[in-house]
Design a protein around this motif. Sequence first.
Motif, PDB file in Angstrom:
ATOM      1  N   SER A 107      -9.140  25.853 -16.104  1.00  0.00           N
ATOM      2  CA  SER A 107      -7.980  25.920 -16.989  1.00  0.00           C
ATOM      3  C   SER A 107      -7.961  24.721 -17.928  1.00  0.00           C
ATOM      4  O   SER A 107      -8.274  23.599 -17.521  1.00  0.00           O
ATOM      5  CB  SER A 107      -6.686  25.952 -16.170  1.00  0.00           C
ATOM      6  OG  SER A 107      -6.652  27.075 -15.318  1.00  0.00           O
ATOM      7  N   SER A 113       0.232  28.176 -19.915  1.00  0.00           N
ATOM      8  CA  SER A 113       0.222  28.877 -18.625  1.00  0.00           C
ATOM      9  C   SER A 113      -0.932  29.874 -18.588  1.00  0.00           C
ATOM     10  O   SER A 113      -1.206  30.563 -19.576  1.00  0.00           O
ATOM     11  CB  SER A 113       1.546  29.610 -18.409  1.00  0.00           C
ATOM     12  OG  SER A 113       2.622  28.700 -18.404  1.00  0.00           O
ATOM     13  N   THR A 114      -1.594  29.949 -17.443  1.00  0.00           N
ATOM     14  CA  THR A 114      -2.754  30.832 -17.318  1.00  0.00           C
ATOM     15  C   THR A 114      -2.642  31.750 -16.114  1.00  0.00           C
ATOM     16  O   THR A 114      -1.864  31.494 -15.188  1.00  0.00           O
ATOM     17  CB  THR A 114      -4.060  30.021 -17.183  1.00  0.00           C
ATOM     18  OG1 THR A 114      -3.982  29.196 -16.004  1.00  0.00           O
ATOM     19  CG2 THR A 114      -4.295  29.141 -18.400  1.00  0.00           C
ATOM     20  N   VAL A 115      -3.420  32.816 -16.164  1.00  0.00           N
ATOM     21  CA  VAL A 115      -3.597  33.712 -15.027  1.00  0.00           C
ATOM     22  C   VAL A 115      -5.025  33.507 -14.528  1.00  0.00           C
ATOM     23  O   VAL A 115      -5.965  33.518 -15.326  1.00  0.00           O
ATOM     24  CB  VAL A 115      -3.381  35.183 -15.434  1.00  0.00           C
ATOM     25  CG1 VAL A 115      -3.685  36.110 -14.258  1.00  0.00           C
ATOM     26  CG2 VAL A 115      -1.957  35.391 -15.924  1.00  0.00           C
ATOM     27  N   SER A 162      -5.343  32.388 -20.616  1.00  0.00           N
ATOM     28  CA  SER A 162      -3.979  32.100 -21.039  1.00  0.00           C
ATOM     29  C   SER A 162      -3.116  33.359 -20.996  1.00  0.00           C
ATOM     30  O   SER A 162      -3.558  34.449 -21.380  1.00  0.00           O
ATOM     31  CB  SER A 162      -3.989  31.538 -22.467  1.00  0.00           C
ATOM     32  OG  SER A 162      -2.676  31.469 -22.985  1.00  0.00           O
ATOM     33  N   LYS A 163      -1.886  33.205 -20.543  1.00  0.00           N
ATOM     34  CA  LYS A 163      -0.967  34.345 -20.461  1.00  0.00           C
ATOM     35  C   LYS A 163      -0.664  34.942 -21.828  1.00  0.00           C
ATOM     36  O   LYS A 163      -0.257  36.098 -21.939  1.00  0.00           O
ATOM     37  CB  LYS A 163       0.347  33.906 -19.797  1.00  0.00           C
ATOM     38  CG  LYS A 163       0.240  33.677 -18.298  1.00  0.00           C
ATOM     39  CD  LYS A 163       1.610  33.340 -17.714  1.00  0.00           C
ATOM     40  CE  LYS A 163       1.526  33.177 -16.199  1.00  0.00           C
ATOM     41  NZ  LYS A 163       2.852  32.838 -15.623  1.00  0.00           N
ATOM     42  N   ARG A 164      -0.844  34.160 -22.892  1.00  0.00           N
ATOM     43  CA  ARG A 164      -0.542  34.625 -24.238  1.00  0.00           C
ATOM     44  C   ARG A 164      -1.714  35.363 -24.890  1.00  0.00           C
ATOM     45  O   ARG A 164      -1.579  35.878 -26.002  1.00  0.00           O
ATOM     46  CB  ARG A 164      -0.164  33.434 -25.121  1.00  0.00           C
ATOM     47  CG  ARG A 164       0.992  32.613 -24.594  1.00  0.00           C
ATOM     48  CD  ARG A 164       1.373  31.522 -25.581  1.00  0.00           C
ATOM     49  NE  ARG A 164       2.399  30.638 -25.038  1.00  0.00           N
ATOM     50  CZ  ARG A 164       3.022  29.706 -25.753  1.00  0.00           C
ATOM     51  NH1 ARG A 164       2.725  29.555 -27.028  1.00  0.00           N
ATOM     52  NH2 ARG A 164       3.940  28.940 -25.193  1.00  0.00           N
ATOM     53  N   SER A 165      -2.847  35.409 -24.217  1.00  0.00           N
ATOM     54  CA  SER A 165      -4.070  35.916 -24.847  1.00  0.00           C
ATOM     55  C   SER A 165      -4.093  37.429 -25.008  1.00  0.00           C
ATOM     56  O   SER A 165      -4.578  37.944 -26.014  1.00  0.00           O
ATOM     57  CB  SER A 165      -5.298  35.485 -24.035  1.00  0.00           C
ATOM     58  OG  SER A 165      -5.440  34.091 -24.050  1.00  0.00           O
ATOM     59  N   LYS A 194      -1.892  41.080 -24.612  1.00  0.00           N
ATOM     60  CA  LYS A 194      -0.610  41.745 -24.447  1.00  0.00           C
ATOM     61  C   LYS A 194      -0.725  42.866 -23.416  1.00  0.00           C
ATOM     62  O   LYS A 194      -1.793  43.475 -23.282  1.00  0.00           O
ATOM     63  CB  LYS A 194      -0.119  42.312 -25.776  1.00  0.00           C
ATOM     64  CG  LYS A 194       0.159  41.263 -26.834  1.00  0.00           C
ATOM     65  CD  LYS A 194       0.604  41.904 -28.132  1.00  0.00           C
ATOM     66  CE  LYS A 194       0.869  40.851 -29.195  1.00  0.00           C
ATOM     67  NZ  LYS A 194       1.279  41.465 -30.495  1.00  0.00           N
ATOM     68  N   GLU A 229      -4.790  42.217 -14.142  1.00  0.00           N
ATOM     69  CA  GLU A 229      -3.677  41.283 -14.001  1.00  0.00           C
ATOM     70  C   GLU A 229      -2.783  41.276 -15.241  1.00  0.00           C
ATOM     71  O   GLU A 229      -1.599  40.950 -15.157  1.00  0.00           O
ATOM     72  CB  GLU A 229      -4.202  39.862 -13.745  1.00  0.00           C
ATOM     73  CG  GLU A 229      -4.847  39.657 -12.384  1.00  0.00           C
ATOM     74  CD  GLU A 229      -3.836  39.791 -11.251  1.00  0.00           C
ATOM     75  OE1 GLU A 229      -2.664  39.390 -11.438  1.00  0.00           O
ATOM     76  OE2 GLU A 229      -4.210  40.310 -10.183  1.00  0.00           O
ATOM     77  N   PHE A 230      -3.353  41.637 -16.380  1.00  0.00           N
ATOM     78  CA  PHE A 230      -2.584  41.690 -17.619  1.00  0.00           C
ATOM     79  C   PHE A 230      -2.021  43.084 -17.890  1.00  0.00           C
ATOM     80  O   PHE A 230      -1.569  43.371 -19.002  1.00  0.00           O
ATOM     81  CB  PHE A 230      -3.460  41.245 -18.795  1.00  0.00           C
ATOM     82  CG  PHE A 230      -3.592  39.755 -18.919  1.00  0.00           C
ATOM     83  CD1 PHE A 230      -2.783  39.044 -19.782  1.00  0.00           C
ATOM     84  CD2 PHE A 230      -4.522  39.055 -18.153  1.00  0.00           C
ATOM     85  CE1 PHE A 230      -2.896  37.667 -19.897  1.00  0.00           C
ATOM     86  CE2 PHE A 230      -4.653  37.679 -18.260  1.00  0.00           C
ATOM     87  CZ  PHE A 230      -3.836  36.973 -19.127  1.00  0.00           C
TER      88      PHE A 230
END
Length: 265
Positions: free
Chosen positions: A152, A158-160, A178-181, A183, A210-211
């Motif tokens: 990370s 924030s990451t998954v 990254s959680k924002r990467s 949608k 996971e996303f």
Amino acid sequence: MTRYLLERPHQLVSLTFFAARYESAKSSISEDLTILKRTFQARGTGLLETVPGAAGGARFIPYILREEAEQFVSEMISELSEADRYLPGGYVYMSDILGRPAALRQIGRILATQYLNQNVDVVVTVATKGIPLAQSVANYLNVPFVIVRHDSQITEGSTVSVNYVSGSTKRIERMALSKRSVKPNSRVLIVDDYMKGGGTVGGLRSLVDEFDSQLAGVAVFAEGDFAGQRTVSKYTSLLKIQTADEQIRVTPGNYLTQIFGDETK
């Protein structure tokens, strides 16, 4: 107008926009687009799709013809078969090819052709050697690409993360994104430079889950010879590399037959 379309693949551009940009009547723009459509098709550059109606326009969709793809694969086979490319552990040196702009453009164009009529929202790869390949494919599909890392980074926010088992070494590895990467409900295309046991691709596939997204496909430049059971069964590869007794044998991967069919039938 040709340049504008080539630089924006898969993007619908309205006739109104072109008419205003080039100070021409829509009828003239339509005639020019007809000429471009024939030229693109004759040269194997791609499709120029026209959409009628007030909200319509033109959309350039790049692709590659089988003959050109076969020629490129043949060139790669010849280059990668050189004996001095053998590396300890049964690997083959490919970094020089994957750093060559002309080769990257062609690889991106070839891999993107597979998803000509499929929706892809984002291209995902893992650091580091798959990055230029993913960027090239994403460019031809005109979608974002994101990089999964083994560690990370604070700049990622924030990451998954997921743990996965390497298909070749059987060691437990970790990757994070990254959680924002990505949608939710995105269609994700996984692109990588090399696959042996498929553990890394399997880890990427777990991240896609996971996303809350769907896997659009898996495409790799080369697959290595692997005696065990791969963790990934559905994928396309341009090349297959076998190394035995420190000898290199390179053959076409499954891409040509899966995408263009078997010419021997």
